[in-house]
Scaffold this motif. Sequence first.
Motif, short mmCIF file in Angstrom:
data_model
loop_
_atom_site.label_atom_id
_atom_site.label_comp_id
_atom_site.label_asym_id
_atom_site.label_seq_id
_atom_site.Cartn_x
_atom_site.Cartn_y
_atom_site.Cartn_z
N UNK A 36 0.82 -1.21 0.00
CA UNK A 36 0.00 0.00 0.00
C UNK A 36 0.85 1.27 0.00
N UNK A 37 1.92 1.25 0.79
CA UNK A 37 2.82 2.42 0.78
C UNK A 37 3.36 2.69 -0.62
N UNK A 38 3.79 1.62 -1.30
CA UNK A 38 4.35 1.78 -2.64
C UNK A 38 3.28 2.27 -3.61
N UNK A 40 0.50 4.00 -2.91
CA UNK A 40 0.14 5.39 -2.64
C UNK A 40 1.23 6.35 -3.13
N UNK A 41 2.50 5.94 -3.01
CA UNK A 41 3.58 6.77 -3.57
C UNK A 41 3.40 6.95 -5.07
N UNK B 37 9.77 3.77 1.00
CA UNK B 37 8.42 4.09 0.54
C UNK B 37 7.60 4.71 1.68
N UNK B 38 7.69 4.10 2.87
CA UNK B 38 6.92 4.61 4.00
C UNK B 38 7.40 6.00 4.40
N UNK B 41 6.22 8.59 1.90
CA UNK B 41 4.80 8.88 2.11
C UNK B 41 4.61 9.88 3.25
#
Lengths: 244, 244
Positions: A36-38, A40-41, B37-38, B41
Amino acid sequence: MCPYADDPYAVSLHDISERFRSCATPVRVRRFAHAHHAWLNGVTWQIANRAGGRMPGLDDYLTMRLHSAGGEPTYAMLEIVNAAEVPAHEMDSPAVTALTEMAICVDALDNDRHSLAKGAARRQTDQNVFTVLTHHHRLTEQQALHEGIALRDRVLVRFLDLREKVMPRAGRELRRYLTDLGHGIRGNTEWALRVPRYLSPRDATTAPGDVTAPETPPFTETPLAEGPPTHHLPTIGWWWDDLA
Amino acid sequence: MCPYADDPYAVSLHDISERFRSCATPVRVRRFAHAHHAWLNGVTWQIANRAGGRMPGLDDYLTMRLHSAGGEPTYAMLEIVNAAEVPAHEMDSPAVTALTEMAICVDALDNDRHSLAKGAARRQTDQNVFTVLTHHHRLTEQQALHEGIALRDRVLVRFLDLREKVMPRAGRELRRYLTDLGHGIRGNTEWALRVPRYLSPRDATTAPGDVTAPETPPFTETPLAEGPPTHHLPTIGWWWDDLA
Protein backbone atom coordinates in the motif's frame (compact mmCIF):
# COMPACT_ATOMS: atom_id res chain seq x y z
CA MET A 1 -15.08 -1.57 17.04
CA CYS A 2 -13.50 0.58 14.39
CA PRO A 3 -11.73 3.58 15.92
CA TYR A 4 -12.27 5.67 12.76
CA ALA A 5 -16.07 5.65 12.73
CA ASP A 6 -16.40 9.09 11.13
CA ASP A 7 -14.39 8.24 7.99
CA PRO A 8 -16.03 5.73 5.61
CA TYR A 9 -12.75 5.04 3.76
CA ALA A 10 -10.88 4.37 6.99
CA VAL A 11 -13.75 2.15 8.19
CA SER A 12 -13.52 0.08 4.99
CA LEU A 13 -9.74 -0.25 5.12
CA HIS A 14 -9.91 -1.12 8.82
CA ASP A 15 -12.48 -3.82 8.03
CA ILE A 16 -10.27 -5.33 5.31
CA SER A 17 -7.25 -5.25 7.61
CA GLU A 18 -9.10 -6.96 10.44
CA ARG A 19 -10.33 -9.69 8.10
CA PHE A 20 -6.83 -10.26 6.74
CA ARG A 21 -5.37 -10.28 10.23
CA SER A 22 -7.87 -12.92 11.29
CA CYS A 23 -6.95 -15.30 8.47
CA ALA A 24 -3.34 -14.54 7.49
CA THR A 25 0.02 -14.46 9.26
CA PRO A 26 1.58 -11.12 10.27
CA VAL A 27 4.19 -11.56 7.48
CA ARG A 28 1.50 -11.62 4.78
CA VAL A 29 -0.47 -8.76 6.32
CA ARG A 30 2.71 -6.67 6.52
CA ARG A 31 3.54 -7.39 2.87
CA PHE A 32 0.07 -6.09 2.02
CA ALA A 33 0.75 -2.95 4.08
CA HIS A 34 4.14 -2.39 2.40
CA ALA A 35 2.41 -2.78 -0.96
CA HIS A 36 0.00 0.00 0.00
CA HIS A 37 2.82 2.42 0.78
CA ALA A 38 4.35 1.78 -2.64
CA TRP A 39 0.97 2.11 -4.37
CA LEU A 40 0.14 5.39 -2.64
CA ASN A 41 3.58 6.77 -3.57
CA GLY A 42 2.90 5.96 -7.21
CA VAL A 43 -0.54 7.54 -7.17
CA THR A 44 0.78 10.67 -5.46
CA TRP A 45 3.49 10.93 -8.13
CA GLN A 46 0.92 10.53 -10.90
CA ILE A 47 -1.39 13.18 -9.45
CA ALA A 48 1.53 15.58 -8.90
CA ASN A 49 2.56 15.17 -12.55
CA ARG A 50 -1.01 15.88 -13.64
CA ALA A 51 -1.30 18.92 -11.38
CA GLY A 52 1.99 20.30 -12.69
CA GLY A 53 1.27 19.46 -16.33
CA ARG A 54 4.36 17.24 -16.48
CA MET A 55 4.63 14.38 -18.94
CA PRO A 56 7.30 12.00 -17.57
CA GLY A 57 9.92 10.31 -19.73
CA LEU A 58 9.54 6.58 -20.41
CA ASP A 59 11.77 5.32 -17.58
CA ASP A 60 10.22 7.63 -14.99
CA TYR A 61 6.78 6.72 -16.29
CA LEU A 62 7.48 3.00 -15.87
CA THR A 63 8.76 3.48 -12.30
CA MET A 64 5.68 5.52 -11.43
CA ARG A 65 3.27 3.20 -13.23
CA LEU A 66 4.64 0.03 -11.61
CA HIS A 67 3.50 1.55 -8.32
CA SER A 68 0.41 3.55 -9.33
CA ALA A 69 -1.17 0.59 -11.16
CA GLY A 70 -2.16 -0.98 -7.83
CA GLY A 71 -0.65 -4.32 -8.81
CA GLU A 72 1.38 -4.57 -5.63
CA PRO A 73 -1.56 -4.78 -3.18
CA THR A 74 -3.44 -6.95 -5.68
CA TYR A 75 -0.68 -9.54 -5.93
CA ALA A 76 0.09 -9.27 -2.20
CA MET A 77 -3.37 -10.79 -1.68
CA LEU A 78 -2.39 -13.99 -3.51
CA GLU A 79 -0.60 -15.36 -0.46
CA ILE A 80 -3.55 -14.43 1.75
CA VAL A 81 -6.17 -16.02 -0.52
CA ASN A 82 -4.07 -19.15 -1.06
CA ALA A 83 -2.99 -19.43 2.58
CA ALA A 84 0.46 -20.13 1.17
CA GLU A 85 3.28 -17.92 2.41
CA VAL A 86 6.35 -17.58 0.23
CA PRO A 87 9.51 -17.66 2.40
CA ALA A 88 11.26 -14.26 2.55
CA HIS A 89 14.50 -15.47 0.92
CA GLU A 90 12.46 -16.58 -2.12
CA MET A 91 10.00 -13.67 -2.22
CA ASP A 92 12.71 -11.00 -1.97
CA SER A 93 15.12 -12.68 -4.39
CA PRO A 94 15.92 -10.60 -7.50
CA ALA A 95 14.25 -13.17 -9.78
CA VAL A 96 10.91 -13.19 -7.91
CA THR A 97 11.00 -9.41 -7.41
CA ALA A 98 11.51 -9.05 -11.17
CA LEU A 99 8.72 -11.54 -11.98
CA THR A 100 6.28 -9.67 -9.75
CA GLU A 101 7.23 -6.34 -11.33
CA MET A 102 6.95 -7.82 -14.83
CA ALA A 103 3.44 -9.12 -14.16
CA ILE A 104 2.46 -5.68 -12.85
CA CYS A 105 4.07 -4.04 -15.89
CA VAL A 106 2.14 -6.21 -18.37
CA ASP A 107 -1.09 -5.50 -16.48
CA ALA A 108 -0.40 -1.76 -16.40
CA LEU A 109 0.45 -1.56 -20.11
CA ASP A 110 -2.63 -3.65 -20.92
CA ASN A 111 -4.72 -1.20 -18.89
CA ASP A 112 -3.13 1.72 -20.73
CA ARG A 113 -4.19 0.08 -23.97
CA HIS A 114 -7.70 -0.77 -22.79
CA SER A 115 -8.35 2.80 -21.72
CA LEU A 116 -6.80 4.28 -24.86
CA ALA A 117 -10.02 4.43 -26.89
CA LYS A 118 -11.86 6.11 -24.06
CA GLY A 119 -9.00 8.51 -23.36
CA ALA A 120 -8.69 9.47 -27.02
CA ALA A 121 -12.44 10.00 -27.38
CA ARG A 122 -12.39 12.33 -24.39
CA ARG A 123 -9.32 14.05 -25.84
CA GLN A 124 -7.52 13.35 -22.64
CA THR A 125 -3.78 13.78 -22.68
CA ASP A 126 -3.21 11.94 -19.47
CA GLN A 127 -0.07 9.95 -18.73
CA ASN A 128 0.04 6.55 -20.35
CA VAL A 129 2.72 4.64 -22.23
CA PHE A 130 1.41 5.91 -25.58
CA THR A 131 1.25 9.62 -24.72
CA VAL A 132 4.70 9.30 -23.11
CA LEU A 133 6.10 7.79 -26.32
CA THR A 134 4.48 10.37 -28.63
CA HIS A 135 5.55 13.21 -26.34
CA HIS A 136 9.19 12.28 -25.71
CA HIS A 137 10.12 10.09 -28.66
CA ARG A 138 8.56 12.10 -31.48
CA LEU A 139 6.43 9.16 -32.58
CA THR A 140 3.10 9.34 -34.38
CA GLU A 141 0.13 7.88 -32.52
CA GLN A 142 0.32 4.75 -34.70
CA GLN A 143 4.05 4.32 -34.06
CA ALA A 144 3.55 4.85 -30.33
CA LEU A 145 0.78 2.26 -30.29
CA HIS A 146 3.09 -0.26 -31.98
CA GLU A 147 6.04 0.51 -29.69
CA GLY A 148 3.93 0.38 -26.54
CA ILE A 149 2.41 -2.98 -27.44
CA ALA A 150 5.80 -4.35 -28.52
CA LEU A 151 7.25 -3.32 -25.16
CA ARG A 152 4.38 -5.04 -23.34
CA ASP A 153 4.87 -8.20 -25.41
CA ARG A 154 8.61 -8.15 -24.78
CA VAL A 155 8.04 -8.01 -21.02
CA LEU A 156 5.51 -10.85 -21.16
CA VAL A 157 7.92 -13.03 -23.16
CA ARG A 158 10.65 -12.39 -20.58
CA PHE A 159 8.20 -13.13 -17.74
CA LEU A 160 7.32 -16.51 -19.25
CA ASP A 161 10.96 -17.33 -19.95
CA LEU A 162 12.29 -16.40 -16.49
CA ARG A 163 9.38 -18.06 -14.69
CA GLU A 164 10.11 -21.31 -16.48
CA LYS A 165 13.71 -21.12 -15.27
CA VAL A 166 12.76 -20.34 -11.66
CA MET A 167 9.96 -22.92 -11.29
CA PRO A 168 12.02 -26.12 -11.02
CA ARG A 169 13.82 -25.06 -7.83
CA ALA A 170 10.91 -23.09 -6.32
CA GLY A 171 9.18 -24.32 -3.17
CA ARG A 172 5.50 -25.25 -3.19
CA GLU A 173 4.27 -21.81 -2.04
CA LEU A 174 6.44 -19.97 -4.56
CA ARG A 175 5.21 -22.19 -7.42
CA ARG A 176 1.64 -21.36 -6.41
CA TYR A 177 2.50 -17.64 -6.30
CA LEU A 178 4.27 -17.58 -9.68
CA THR A 179 1.46 -19.55 -11.31
CA ASP A 180 -1.04 -17.03 -9.97
CA LEU A 181 0.94 -14.05 -11.24
CA GLY A 182 0.20 -15.50 -14.69
CA HIS A 183 -3.46 -15.93 -13.78
CA GLY A 184 -3.42 -12.27 -12.76
CA ILE A 185 -2.24 -11.20 -16.21
CA ARG A 186 -4.99 -13.23 -17.86
CA GLY A 187 -7.56 -12.14 -15.28
CA ASN A 188 -6.75 -8.49 -15.89
CA THR A 189 -7.60 -8.77 -19.59
CA GLU A 190 -10.76 -10.80 -18.80
CA TRP A 191 -11.81 -8.07 -16.40
CA ALA A 192 -11.16 -5.39 -19.02
CA LEU A 193 -13.70 -7.09 -21.32
CA ARG A 194 -16.46 -6.67 -18.76
CA VAL A 195 -15.78 -3.60 -16.66
CA PRO A 196 -17.89 -0.48 -17.36
CA ARG A 197 -14.87 1.82 -17.25
CA TYR A 198 -13.62 0.46 -20.57
CA LEU A 199 -17.00 -0.19 -22.18
CA SER A 200 -18.27 3.36 -22.56
CA PRO A 201 -15.58 4.73 -24.85
CA ARG A 202 -17.38 7.57 -26.57
CA ASP A 203 -17.54 10.27 -23.93
CA ALA A 204 -17.93 10.90 -20.26
CA THR A 205 -21.70 11.31 -20.46
CA THR A 206 -22.36 7.97 -22.12
CA ALA A 207 -23.89 5.50 -19.70
CA PRO A 208 -21.38 2.98 -18.38
CA GLY A 209 -21.33 -0.38 -20.11
CA ASP A 210 -23.22 0.68 -23.24
CA VAL A 211 -20.68 -1.03 -25.47
CA THR A 212 -20.56 -4.81 -25.51
CA ALA A 213 -17.23 -6.59 -25.73
CA PRO A 214 -16.97 -9.17 -28.51
CA GLU A 215 -18.06 -12.71 -27.60
CA THR A 216 -14.78 -14.14 -28.84
CA PRO A 217 -12.16 -11.41 -28.64
CA PRO A 218 -9.36 -11.77 -31.18
CA PHE A 219 -6.04 -12.93 -29.79
CA THR A 220 -2.60 -13.90 -31.00
CA GLU A 221 0.05 -16.28 -29.76
CA THR A 222 2.80 -14.38 -31.54
CA PRO A 223 4.43 -11.45 -29.73
CA LEU A 224 4.70 -8.24 -31.69
CA ALA A 225 8.19 -8.32 -33.24
CA GLU A 226 11.14 -8.31 -30.87
CA GLY A 227 10.07 -5.16 -29.04
CA PRO A 228 12.21 -2.08 -28.43
CA PRO A 229 15.54 -2.37 -26.56
CA THR A 230 15.29 -1.89 -22.81
CA HIS A 231 18.94 -1.52 -21.74
CA HIS A 232 18.55 2.27 -21.64
CA LEU A 233 15.62 1.93 -19.20
CA PRO A 234 17.20 1.25 -15.77
CA THR A 235 13.78 0.68 -14.15
CA ILE A 236 13.16 -2.46 -16.18
CA GLY A 237 16.45 -3.19 -18.03
CA TRP A 238 17.73 -5.41 -15.18
CA TRP A 239 14.84 -7.85 -15.73
CA TRP A 240 16.93 -9.20 -18.64
CA ASP A 241 19.99 -9.79 -16.45
CA ASP A 242 20.93 -13.33 -15.51
CA LEU A 243 18.55 -13.67 -12.55
CA ALA A 244 17.60 -17.35 -12.61
CA MET B 1 28.12 2.50 -13.99
CA CYS B 2 25.20 4.47 -12.61
CA PRO B 3 22.40 4.79 -15.16
CA TYR B 4 21.25 8.09 -13.64
CA ALA B 5 24.45 10.09 -14.22
CA ASP B 6 22.67 13.42 -14.67
CA ASP B 7 20.91 13.39 -11.29
CA PRO B 8 23.22 13.76 -8.25
CA TYR B 9 20.54 12.52 -5.82
CA ALA B 10 19.85 9.43 -7.90
CA VAL B 11 23.60 8.80 -8.22
CA SER B 12 23.98 8.91 -4.42
CA LEU B 13 21.01 6.65 -3.77
CA HIS B 14 22.19 4.25 -6.46
CA ASP B 15 25.64 4.16 -4.84
CA ILE B 16 24.14 3.38 -1.40
CA SER B 17 21.93 0.67 -2.90
CA GLU B 18 24.84 -0.98 -4.72
CA ARG B 19 26.93 -1.00 -1.55
CA PHE B 20 24.10 -2.52 0.45
CA ARG B 21 23.43 -5.09 -2.24
CA SER B 22 27.08 -6.12 -2.18
CA CYS B 23 27.11 -6.77 1.57
CA ALA B 24 23.53 -7.64 2.58
CA THR B 25 20.96 -10.26 1.58
CA PRO B 26 18.06 -9.33 -0.72
CA VAL B 27 15.66 -9.56 2.26
CA ARG B 28 17.51 -6.81 4.14
CA VAL B 29 17.91 -4.63 1.05
CA ARG B 30 14.18 -4.96 0.34
CA ARG B 31 13.28 -4.04 3.91
CA PHE B 32 15.37 -0.89 3.41
CA ALA B 33 13.48 -0.17 0.18
CA HIS B 34 10.08 -0.70 1.85
CA ALA B 35 11.20 1.67 4.61
CA HIS B 36 11.91 4.33 2.00
CA HIS B 37 8.42 4.09 0.54
CA ALA B 38 6.92 4.61 4.00
CA TRP B 39 9.30 7.49 4.77
CA LEU B 40 8.54 9.27 1.49
CA ASN B 41 4.80 8.88 2.11
CA GLY B 42 5.22 10.55 5.49
CA VAL B 43 7.28 13.42 4.10
CA THR B 44 4.79 13.97 1.26
CA TRP B 45 1.97 14.11 3.81
CA GLN B 46 3.88 16.60 5.96
CA ILE B 47 4.66 18.87 3.00
CA ALA B 48 1.06 18.69 1.77
CA ASN B 49 -0.17 19.76 5.22
CA ARG B 50 2.26 22.66 5.22
CA ALA B 51 1.26 23.72 1.70
CA GLY B 52 -2.42 23.62 2.63
CA GLY B 53 -1.94 25.28 6.02
CA ARG B 54 -3.40 22.22 7.75
CA MET B 55 -2.51 21.40 11.36
CA PRO B 56 -3.30 17.68 11.84
CA GLY B 57 -4.95 16.25 14.96
CA LEU B 58 -2.78 14.28 17.36
CA ASP B 59 -3.53 10.79 15.98
CA ASP B 60 -3.03 11.86 12.36
CA TYR B 61 0.12 13.69 13.37
CA LEU B 62 1.55 10.58 15.03
CA THR B 63 0.79 8.42 11.98
CA MET B 64 2.44 10.96 9.72
CA ARG B 65 5.38 11.59 12.04
CA LEU B 66 6.15 7.87 12.51
CA HIS B 67 6.86 7.80 8.77
CA SER B 68 8.23 11.31 8.11
CA ALA B 69 10.80 11.07 10.92
CA GLY B 70 12.98 8.81 8.76
CA GLY B 71 13.33 6.26 11.53
CA GLU B 72 12.24 3.38 9.29
CA PRO B 73 15.21 3.52 6.87
CA THR B 74 17.52 4.31 9.79
CA TYR B 75 16.54 1.24 11.76
CA ALA B 76 16.35 -0.90 8.61
CA MET B 77 20.12 -0.39 8.40
CA LEU B 78 20.69 -2.13 11.74
CA GLU B 79 20.40 -5.56 10.15
CA ILE B 80 22.74 -4.52 7.33
CA VAL B 81 25.39 -3.08 9.65
CA ASN B 82 25.19 -6.02 12.05
CA ALA B 83 25.01 -8.63 9.28
CA ALA B 84 22.26 -10.21 11.38
CA GLU B 85 18.95 -10.83 9.66
CA VAL B 86 15.85 -11.09 11.83
CA PRO B 87 13.59 -13.91 10.54
CA ALA B 88 10.38 -12.59 8.95
CA HIS B 89 8.05 -14.27 11.46
CA GLU B 90 9.83 -12.42 14.27
CA MET B 91 10.36 -9.09 12.46
CA ASP B 92 6.73 -8.81 11.33
CA SER B 93 5.20 -9.98 14.62
CA PRO B 94 2.95 -7.39 16.30
CA ALA B 95 5.35 -7.08 19.27
CA VAL B 96 8.43 -6.30 17.15
CA THR B 97 6.46 -4.03 14.83
CA ALA B 98 5.25 -2.14 17.89
CA LEU B 99 8.76 -1.95 19.41
CA THR B 100 10.18 -0.54 16.16
CA GLU B 101 7.38 2.02 15.95
CA MET B 102 7.83 2.96 19.61
CA ALA B 103 11.56 3.58 19.16
CA ILE B 104 10.79 5.77 16.14
CA CYS B 105 8.09 7.60 18.12
CA VAL B 106 10.44 8.39 21.01
CA ASP B 107 13.08 9.61 18.53
CA ALA B 108 10.55 11.75 16.66
CA LEU B 109 9.14 13.34 19.82
CA ASP B 110 12.69 13.95 21.08
CA ASN B 111 13.47 15.67 17.79
CA ASP B 112 10.31 17.77 18.11
CA ARG B 113 11.55 18.87 21.51
CA HIS B 114 15.11 19.51 20.39
CA SER B 115 13.96 21.73 17.57
CA LEU B 116 11.38 23.53 19.70
CA ALA B 117 13.67 26.38 20.85
CA LYS B 118 14.79 27.02 17.30
CA GLY B 119 11.28 26.83 15.92
CA ALA B 120 9.90 29.19 18.55
CA ALA B 121 12.69 31.72 18.00
CA ARG B 122 11.94 31.71 14.29
CA ARG B 123 8.22 32.05 15.07
CA GLN B 124 7.61 28.95 13.04
CA THR B 125 4.26 27.33 13.49
CA ASP B 126 5.23 24.11 11.78
CA GLN B 127 3.76 20.75 12.68
CA ASN B 128 5.21 19.19 15.83
CA VAL B 129 3.66 17.45 18.81
CA PHE B 130 3.55 20.72 20.78
CA THR B 131 1.89 22.89 18.13
CA VAL B 132 -0.58 20.05 17.48
CA LEU B 133 -1.46 19.93 21.19
CA THR B 134 -1.83 23.71 21.56
CA HIS B 135 -3.86 23.91 18.35
CA HIS B 136 -6.32 21.06 18.87
CA HIS B 137 -6.44 20.60 22.63
CA ARG B 138 -6.60 24.24 23.75
CA LEU B 139 -3.45 23.90 25.82
CA THR B 140 -1.04 26.67 26.72
CA GLU B 141 2.52 26.28 25.43
CA GLN B 142 3.65 25.17 28.90
CA GLN B 143 0.85 22.61 29.17
CA ALA B 144 1.56 21.31 25.66
CA LEU B 145 5.26 20.97 26.53
CA HIS B 146 4.37 18.93 29.60
CA GLU B 147 1.85 16.73 27.76
CA GLY B 148 4.22 16.12 24.83
CA ILE B 149 7.09 15.09 27.07
CA ALA B 150 4.81 12.95 29.23
CA LEU B 151 3.58 11.17 26.08
CA ARG B 152 7.17 10.55 24.97
CA ASP B 153 8.09 9.21 28.41
CA ARG B 154 5.05 6.96 28.45
CA VAL B 155 6.04 5.43 25.11
CA LEU B 156 9.63 4.89 26.29
CA VAL B 157 8.43 3.18 29.48
CA ARG B 158 6.23 0.86 27.41
CA PHE B 159 9.12 0.18 25.00
CA LEU B 160 11.39 -0.89 27.86
CA ASP B 161 8.66 -2.98 29.45
CA LEU B 162 7.60 -4.83 26.28
CA ARG B 163 11.19 -5.35 25.13
CA GLU B 164 12.02 -7.03 28.43
CA LYS B 165 9.09 -9.39 27.90
CA VAL B 166 10.05 -10.22 24.29
CA MET B 167 13.80 -10.70 24.85
CA PRO B 168 13.81 -14.10 26.61
CA ARG B 169 12.24 -15.94 23.66
CA ALA B 170 13.89 -13.87 20.90
CA GLY B 171 16.48 -15.40 18.60
CA ARG B 172 20.05 -14.08 18.49
CA GLU B 173 19.45 -11.70 15.56
CA LEU B 174 16.27 -10.28 17.09
CA ARG B 175 18.01 -9.70 20.44
CA ARG B 176 20.71 -7.77 18.60
CA TYR B 177 18.06 -5.75 16.73
CA LEU B 178 16.01 -4.91 19.84
CA THR B 179 19.14 -3.93 21.77
CA ASP B 180 20.13 -1.60 18.95
CA LEU B 181 16.69 0.05 18.82
CA GLY B 182 17.53 1.20 22.36
CA HIS B 183 20.96 2.37 21.22
CA GLY B 184 19.17 4.31 18.50
CA ILE B 185 17.07 6.19 21.05
CA ARG B 186 20.17 7.09 23.04
CA GLY B 187 22.17 7.87 19.89
CA ASN B 188 19.47 10.24 18.67
CA THR B 189 19.74 12.39 21.81
CA GLU B 190 23.58 12.25 21.68
CA TRP B 191 23.39 13.44 18.08
CA ALA B 192 21.03 16.26 19.01
CA LEU B 193 23.67 17.61 21.43
CA ARG B 194 26.19 18.05 18.61
CA VAL B 195 24.34 18.69 15.39
CA PRO B 196 24.36 22.29 14.05
CA ARG B 197 20.65 22.22 13.26
CA TYR B 198 19.78 22.33 16.96
CA LEU B 199 22.69 24.49 18.12
CA SER B 200 21.86 27.77 16.43
CA PRO B 201 18.50 28.49 18.05
CA ARG B 202 18.28 32.25 17.79
CA ASP B 203 17.43 32.80 14.15
CA ALA B 204 18.04 31.52 10.67
CA THR B 205 20.92 33.90 10.01
CA THR B 206 22.96 32.87 13.04
CA ALA B 207 25.91 30.72 12.06
CA PRO B 208 25.30 27.03 12.62
CA GLY B 209 26.71 25.58 15.80
CA ASP B 210 27.26 28.89 17.60
CA VAL B 211 25.67 27.53 20.76
CA THR B 212 27.56 24.90 22.73
CA ALA B 213 25.67 22.05 24.35
CA PRO B 214 26.37 21.60 28.07
CA GLU B 215 29.29 19.29 28.91
CA THR B 216 27.08 17.24 31.21
CA PRO B 217 23.49 17.62 30.07
CA PRO B 218 20.95 17.20 32.87
CA PHE B 219 19.00 13.95 32.82
CA THR B 220 16.45 12.11 34.88
CA GLU B 221 15.66 8.47 35.48
CA THR B 222 12.07 9.24 36.44
CA PRO B 223 9.48 9.47 33.66
CA LEU B 224 7.25 12.51 33.71
CA ALA B 225 4.14 11.41 35.63
CA GLU B 226 2.03 8.67 34.07
CA GLY B 227 1.59 10.43 30.73
CA PRO B 228 -1.72 11.11 29.00
CA PRO B 229 -4.06 8.22 28.11
CA THR B 230 -3.53 6.71 24.66
CA HIS B 231 -6.58 4.53 24.16
CA HIS B 232 -8.24 7.25 22.06
CA LEU B 233 -5.23 7.29 19.71
CA PRO B 234 -5.65 4.25 17.41
CA THR B 235 -2.23 4.83 15.80
CA ILE B 236 -0.39 4.05 19.01
CA GLY B 237 -3.04 2.79 21.46
CA TRP B 238 -2.50 -0.85 20.40
CA TRP B 239 1.10 -0.72 21.66
CA TRP B 240 -0.39 -1.23 25.14
CA ASP B 241 -2.29 -4.36 24.09
CA ASP B 242 -1.08 -7.75 25.27
CA LEU B 243 1.56 -8.26 22.56
CA ALA B 244 4.27 -10.23 24.35
